[in-house]
Design a protein around this motif. Sequence first.
Motif, PDB file in Angstrom:
ATOM      1  N   PRO A  74      39.825  35.389  23.604  1.00  0.00           N
ATOM      2  CA  PRO A  74      39.326  34.509  22.541  1.00  0.00           C
ATOM      3  C   PRO A  74      37.836  34.214  22.665  1.00  0.00           C
ATOM      4  O   PRO A  74      37.162  34.021  21.654  1.00  0.00           O
ATOM      5  N   ALA A  75      37.312  34.203  23.902  1.00  0.00           N
ATOM      6  CA  ALA A  75      35.869  33.981  24.070  1.00  0.00           C
ATOM      7  C   ALA A  75      35.081  35.115  23.423  1.00  0.00           C
ATOM      8  O   ALA A  75      34.071  34.870  22.743  1.00  0.00           O
ATOM      9  N   ALA A  76      35.539  36.344  23.634  1.00  0.00           N
ATOM     10  CA  ALA A  76      34.862  37.495  23.011  1.00  0.00           C
ATOM     11  C   ALA A  76      34.932  37.392  21.490  1.00  0.00           C
ATOM     12  O   ALA A  76      33.944  37.652  20.798  1.00  0.00           O
ATOM     13  N   ASP A  77      36.091  37.006  20.959  1.00  0.00           N
ATOM     14  CA  ASP A  77      36.241  36.844  19.510  1.00  0.00           C
ATOM     15  C   ASP A  77      35.262  35.807  18.974  1.00  0.00           C
ATOM     16  O   ASP A  77      34.565  36.043  17.984  1.00  0.00           O
ATOM     17  N   LEU A 124      44.206  24.694  24.248  1.00  0.00           N
ATOM     18  CA  LEU A 124      45.332  24.835  23.330  1.00  0.00           C
ATOM     19  C   LEU A 124      45.821  26.278  23.315  1.00  0.00           C
ATOM     20  O   LEU A 124      45.034  27.202  23.495  1.00  0.00           O
ATOM     21  N   GLN A 125      47.089  26.419  23.079  1.00  0.00           N
ATOM     22  CA  GLN A 125      47.678  27.749  22.956  1.00  0.00           C
ATOM     23  C   GLN A 125      47.243  28.355  21.620  1.00  0.00           C
ATOM     24  O   GLN A 125      47.332  27.704  20.575  1.00  0.00           O
ATOM     25  N   VAL A 126      46.735  29.566  21.645  1.00  0.00           N
ATOM     26  CA  VAL A 126      46.343  30.250  20.408  1.00  0.00           C
ATOM     27  C   VAL A 126      47.619  30.598  19.652  1.00  0.00           C
ATOM     28  O   VAL A 126      48.584  31.069  20.230  1.00  0.00           O
ATOM     29  N   LYS A 131      45.013  33.759  14.950  1.00  0.00           N
ATOM     30  CA  LYS A 131      44.794  35.203  15.091  1.00  0.00           C
ATOM     31  C   LYS A 131      44.641  35.864  13.724  1.00  0.00           C
ATOM     32  O   LYS A 131      43.812  36.760  13.547  1.00  0.00           O
ATOM     33  N   ALA A 132      45.429  35.409  12.753  1.00  0.00           N
ATOM     34  CA  ALA A 132      45.327  35.960  11.400  1.00  0.00           C
ATOM     35  C   ALA A 132      43.966  35.636  10.785  1.00  0.00           C
ATOM     36  O   ALA A 132      43.352  36.476  10.115  1.00  0.00           O
ATOM     37  N   ALA A 133      43.473  34.423  11.035  1.00  0.00           N
ATOM     38  CA  ALA A 133      42.143  34.038  10.537  1.00  0.00           C
ATOM     39  C   ALA A 133      41.067  34.930  11.141  1.00  0.00           C
ATOM     40  O   ALA A 133      40.191  35.432  10.437  1.00  0.00           O
ATOM     41  N   VAL A 181      47.488  18.825  15.033  1.00  0.00           N
ATOM     42  CA  VAL A 181      48.904  18.480  15.186  1.00  0.00           C
ATOM     43  C   VAL A 181      49.362  18.779  16.615  1.00  0.00           C
ATOM     44  O   VAL A 181      50.047  17.960  17.242  1.00  0.00           O
ATOM     45  N   GLN A 182      48.961  19.919  17.132  1.00  0.00           N
ATOM     46  CA  GLN A 182      49.322  20.305  18.493  1.00  0.00           C
ATOM     47  C   GLN A 182      48.746  19.314  19.517  1.00  0.00           C
ATOM     48  O   GLN A 182      49.440  18.914  20.458  1.00  0.00           O
TER      49      GLN A 182
END
Length: 193
Positions: A74-77, A124-126, A131-133, A181-182
């Motif tokens: 996720p950091a690379a993203d 937080l859990q991805v 991922k779709a975004a 919410v999470q």
Amino acid sequence: MSETSAEDRIWTVPNLLSFLRLLGVPVFLWLVLGPKADGWAIALLMVAGFTDWLDGKIARAFNQTSRLGRIIDPAADKLYVFATVIGLLLRDVIPWWLVALILGRELFVACFIPVLRKHGYKALQVHFLGKAAMFNLMYAFPLLFLASHSGWYAEISRIAGWAFAIWGVGLYWWAGVLYVVQVRQLVKAAKRE
């Protein structure tokens, strides 16, 4: 191999792909802002998007998930999105309001990090929506970049690029609301303990 040692792995194919994606971020910015080698920059964006998909596939198919992978991927993203929006904004390819929406969502979600840390959570859990975004945004940027040129493909790229961008930003914010919410659920659970 025990479960703990499997989680602590560093040298996996997915981690290597994510690391290579990280190395591509400054190269992308240099290509866009330095020599303005747009073809190479677009190719690099496409390779980054493909390796993002590929590292997840490999990690799940060959049981190569790891703690490092859940951080570096996720950091690379995020770094690619940040570098891309800044590079394309400086080149007048995308408008400032699109950048504000994307970076505003990042700031919105970042506000909850201190709350998580206070209650003993690291991150937080991805989830699938996030991922779709990211998938939509990773397609939007190369297409919008192509649309800034004057070839036969420019108009088609503009339409498809904006479709991906609008869906991507919408999903990005929706995912951000779901993160709220999470966080609320995690805080409630921490208070009950």
